[in-house]
Design a protein around this motif. Structure first.
Motif, PDB file in Angstrom:
ATOM      1  N   GLU A  64       0.837  -1.195   0.000  1.00 25.24           N
ATOM      2  CA  GLU A  64       0.000   0.000   0.000  1.00 25.24           C
ATOM      3  C   GLU A  64       0.874   1.248   0.000  1.00 25.24           C
ATOM      4  OE1 GLU A  64      -2.661  -0.140   3.266  1.00 25.24           O
ATOM      5  OE2 GLU A  64      -4.077  -1.488   2.257  1.00 25.24           O
ATOM      6  N   GLN A  65       0.599   2.159  -0.912  1.00 22.00           N
ATOM      7  CA  GLN A  65       1.393   3.375  -1.091  1.00 22.00           C
ATOM      8  C   GLN A  65       2.854   3.054  -1.407  1.00 22.00           C
ATOM      9  OE1 GLN A  65       0.700   5.701   2.474  1.00 22.00           O
ATOM     10  NE2 GLN A  65      -1.359   6.250   1.823  1.00 22.00           N
ATOM     11  N   ASN A  66       3.112   1.794  -1.832  1.00 21.31           N
ATOM     12  CA  ASN A  66       4.408   1.342  -2.339  1.00 21.31           C
ATOM     13  C   ASN A  66       5.548   1.501  -1.338  1.00 21.31           C
ATOM     14  OD1 ASN A  66       5.713   0.016  -4.454  1.00 21.31           O
ATOM     15  ND2 ASN A  66       6.666   1.918  -5.153  1.00 21.31           N
TER      16      ASN A  66
END
Length: 289
Positions: free
Chosen positions: A112-114
């Motif tokens: 998530e969100q890298n």
């Protein structure tokens, strides 16, 4: 023995979800996780014997925290997981114990969100014990640190003063033995095919294939391997890298940054980095080759 007394055979997801976390669980059939989200066990203190069967379509860590004992003889296939926590691994997020003959095939971890730290295909953070004869094929992506195909962060913790449920033959170090990965990894810093960052960890007879890309400290076997003191013995031995290595910082075919013994390792792939680059090691903090 408590675990033997509570041995339970399981052949459906519903039965697996109903089992207590301190039992010996033996699979008697393949299990599909398609209709399940979230971890099965918050804390697992039992034995999970896959009995050679396969679990499919896992989308979250199976175990959040492994506290001793054993996981063995299980296949995990066709997983697409999104890591929302640090650490993160498909088998377990963190813990200690014995893990053997666990094979993850065609699995993908994104973040998530890298950005998540301590992300591994098998285990996010491993704190003590043995990982043996395990493998991972697939893709791991995170811009965080300690990213790897098998174990994100392998850092030995002393459990002498607390009840840990460790098997009696466990040593005070971490051993990662005879493991293989075929991976595409895109990580931030301390990125490796087998382990991202290791402290007081022996890595023997392991092999990496595919592509490993990272920022600072990238290696085919380990991104960053060190030890707490010069007196502690730890090493990477008899390992082979066949994965293409690309780094924005120091990089090595075996390890990006090393403070451990390196012995009889072999690199067969190209290594590209923007700073210090070596066929075996990018930076050596001590003379241990």
């Amino acid at each position: 023995d408590t675990h033997t007394q509570h041995m339970i055979s399981v052949d459906t997801l519903q039965e697996l979800k109903a089992v207590e976390s301190d039992c010996t669980i033996q699979l008697t059939s393949d299990i599909d996780f398609s209709n399940h989200s979230g971890s099965l066990f918050n804390v697992f203190t039992g034995i999970l014997d896959g009995n050679g069967y396969t679990v499919h379509n896992v989308s979250s860590s199976i175990i959040e925290q492994l506290k001793g004992w054993k996981i063995k003889d299980i296949y995990v296939k066709d997983c697409v997981a999104i890591a929302s926590t640090s650490p993160y691994g498909i088998l377990c997020e963190k813990g200690h114990g014995h893990i053997s003959n666990v094979h993850l095939e065609d699995c993908t971890i994104t973040v998530e969100q890298n950005r998540a730290n301590k992300v591994g295909g098998l285990v996010g953070k491993f704190e003590k014990g043995l990982i043996k004869n395990c493998s991972f094929t697939g893709k791991v992506t995170s811009e965080g640190h300690d990213i790897a195909g098998l174990v994100g962060d392998s850092s030995c913790i002393d459990y002498a003063n607390e009840e840990s449920n460790m098997p009696s033959d466990t040593t005070d170090q971490i051993h990662i033995l005879n493991c293989e990965v075929d991976v595409v990894i895109d990580g931030g810093s301390s990125v490796g095919g087998i382990v991202g960052r290791s402290v007081n960890t022996y890595v023997f007879d392991c092999k990496a294939e595919g592509r490993v890309s990272g920022g600072e400290y990238t290696g085919g076997i380990s991104g960053h391997s060190t030890r707490n003191t010069d007196q502690q013995k730890t090493a990477i031995k008899n390992c082979q890298n066949c994965a293409y290595i690309e780094s924005k910082g120091p990089a090595g075919g075996i390890v990006g940054l090393s403070r451990v013994e390196l012995c009889r390792n072999q690199n067969k792939a190209e290594v590209i980095g923007e700073s210090t680059v070596g066929g075996i090691c990018g930076i050596i903090e001590k003379d241990n080759i």
